[in-house]
Design an enzyme around this catalytic site. Structure first.
Site, PDB file in Angstrom:
ATOM      1  N   PHE A 148      33.762  44.115  40.406  1.00  0.00           N
ATOM      2  CA  PHE A 148      33.431  42.712  40.633  1.00  0.00           C
ATOM      3  C   PHE A 148      34.701  41.902  40.412  1.00  0.00           C
ATOM      4  O   PHE A 148      35.169  41.759  39.285  1.00  0.00           O
ATOM      5  CB  PHE A 148      32.329  42.198  39.716  1.00  0.00           C
ATOM      6  CG  PHE A 148      31.977  40.760  40.015  1.00  0.00           C
ATOM      7  CD1 PHE A 148      31.127  40.459  41.058  1.00  0.00           C
ATOM      8  CD2 PHE A 148      32.549  39.728  39.299  1.00  0.00           C
ATOM      9  CE1 PHE A 148      30.834  39.131  41.371  1.00  0.00           C
ATOM     10  CE2 PHE A 148      32.252  38.401  39.597  1.00  0.00           C
ATOM     11  CZ  PHE A 148      31.403  38.104  40.635  1.00  0.00           C
ATOM     12  N   ASP A 233      42.713  43.298  36.582  1.00  0.00           N
ATOM     13  CA  ASP A 233      41.856  42.113  36.568  1.00  0.00           C
ATOM     14  C   ASP A 233      41.262  41.963  35.171  1.00  0.00           C
ATOM     15  O   ASP A 233      40.294  42.612  34.815  1.00  0.00           O
ATOM     16  CB  ASP A 233      40.750  42.257  37.623  1.00  0.00           C
ATOM     17  CG  ASP A 233      39.841  41.031  37.692  1.00  0.00           C
ATOM     18  OD1 ASP A 233      39.856  40.232  36.738  1.00  0.00           O
ATOM     19  OD2 ASP A 233      39.101  40.894  38.683  1.00  0.00           O
ATOM     20  N   LYS A 262      38.638  32.422  33.435  1.00  0.00           N
ATOM     21  CA  LYS A 262      37.521  32.169  32.526  1.00  0.00           C
ATOM     22  C   LYS A 262      37.972  31.550  31.211  1.00  0.00           C
ATOM     23  O   LYS A 262      38.107  30.340  31.107  1.00  0.00           O
ATOM     24  CB  LYS A 262      36.706  33.440  32.321  1.00  0.00           C
ATOM     25  CG  LYS A 262      36.001  33.892  33.614  1.00  0.00           C
ATOM     26  CD  LYS A 262      34.913  34.882  33.337  1.00  0.00           C
ATOM     27  CE  LYS A 262      34.260  35.388  34.621  1.00  0.00           C
ATOM     28  NZ  LYS A 262      33.522  34.360  35.357  1.00  0.00           N
TER      29      LYS A 262
END
Length: 407
Positions: A148, A233, A262
């Site tokens: 993801f 990531d 984030k």
């Protein structure tokens, strides 16, 4: 928190009001949050909940951390946006400190995690053409199944989640998908056209899947030997979540490029960044990539305050120490409604006995008991509380999970 300020409309009315006006790209739990502080949120009726999701790690430092709110307020009174058409007095300091924190040379500031991934893809391809000598338009990037990395068109082109992909083709070419945690498959997929291997050190959306010891080190060795980049990531796994600043540090691995987001915005503004070696990010030239809001002064001020919190090491230590509490508590629930779990730091994927309900159903039951979590696939729920959570709060949440599973 101070006394609740209730809205004129209750939760059910507000939820109904969303239906005709908001696109249905989310299926949120039926709670309407109006206030929050630290690890706790409050709904419009004044009910309090322990937040065990933390905005998918965007709220690593809790809701409205005083240092982050102060930094935002201070900057709001001075300057919020110039665009990158001009310099601003906050960006250089932010980039310098973020580079030092992550042990990298150069920073490309963006806004969201998906933008960081898209930027990393562009950088890897440009490096492949300018430095590695891959023929024009032939560069490939190897990724892992069940990944993801976001939901933009390019990113869903290499997703294996049919919900994210179906109905959004044609897809962007240039990606090869191999099983996660499989070095032999990765080696077979890398060739002279490979610009990069792009992976999550821990696959969050897939259920907090943690690779075998040695996998990340093997990816690092393979990419060096094959002459391609290792792009990690760390948008969910980074910035303290797993007990280190970056999850790759568990294997003492240094990727060529790291993608951040984030938590970098402190739960206040969207902030993301691509950080890496100078000879890699240095392939970009004016006009080849950009962002109106990327690196804006408000984002840089908040991002700098986030880096300051992490420079002390306090939050990394808290994640490691409280992670032991989390693992011990989950281990005690195995056979008592939990069939398995994976945890690193303050991050866990918990597999519930499907006979007890789906992940969504378990999440709704926990919500009614004052605990907010989010399901992922099947009967798996994710736990990712703010790093400011206390041991007592964490133990209480695990006790509530036991109650929900065994009552």
């Amino acid at each position: 928190m101070t006394a609740p300020v209730r809205t004129a409309r209750g939760s059910e009315e507000l939820i109904r009001a969303e239906e005709p006006v908001l696109a249905h790209n989310y299926h949120p739990l039926p709670v309407v949050v109006a206030r929050a502080e630290g690890a706790w949120v409050e709904d419009v009726e004044g009910r309090r909940y322990l937040d065990m999701l933390a905005g998918y790690s965007a709220l690593n430092f809790g809701h409205r951390h005083p240092a982050l709110v102060e930094a935002a307020h201070r900057q709001l009174d001075r300057l919020t946006l110039t665009s990158r058409a001009f310099h601003n007095d906050r960006l250089a300091g932010f980039a310098e400190r973020l580079a030092a924190l992550t042990g990298t040379d150069m920073v490309l500031p963006m806004n969201t995690g998906a933008e960081a991934v898209e930027s990393g893809i562009k950088v890897a391809r440009k490096w492949a053409y300018d430095v590695k000598g891959v023929p024009a338009d032939r560069a490939t990037i190897v990724v892992a199944a069940d990944n993801f990395h976001g939901r933009t068109t390019t990113i869903v082109s290499f997703s294996t989640d049919e919900t994210a992909r179906s109905g959004f083709g044609p897809f962007t070419p240039g990606f090869r998908i191999v099983p996660y945690n499989d070095l032999a498959a990765l080696e077979a997929a890398v060739d002279e056209t490979t610009a990069a291997v792009l992976i999550e050190p821990i696959q969050g959306e897939a259920g907090v899947l943690i690779p075998d010891d040695g996998y990340l080190a093997g990816v690092r060795e393979l990419t060096r030997r094959k002459g391609c980049l290792f792009v990690a990531d760390e948008i969910q796994s980074g910035l303290g979540r797993t007990g280190h600043t970056l999850a790759v540090e568990h294997e003492s691995v240094v990727p060529d490029v790291v993608l951040l987001g984030k938590a970098l915005g402190g739960g206040i503004v969207p902030v993301s960044a691509v950080v890496g070696r100078r000879d890699v990010l240095g392939v970009l030239h004016p006009g080849e990539h950009g962002s109106t809001f990327g690196g804006n002064p408000l984002a840089a001020a908040v991002g700098t305050a986030v880096v300051e919190l992490l420079e002390t090491g306090e939050f990394q230590r808290r994640a490691a120490e409280l992670g032991a509490v989390l693992r011990e508590g989950l281990a005690a629930l195995v056979g008592r409604g939990v069939v398995g779990f994976r945890a690193r730091g303050l991050w866990a994927g918990v597999d519930v006995d499907p006979a007890l309900g789906s992940g969504r159903e378990i999440s709704e039951r926990l919500m009614r008991e004052g605990i907010l979590v989010k399901d992922t696939h099947g009967s798996t729920i994710r736990l990712a509380p703010p790093l400011t959570v206390t041991a007592e709060e964490l133990t209480g949440a695990l006790g509530t999970l036991e109650k929900v599973l065994t009552s």
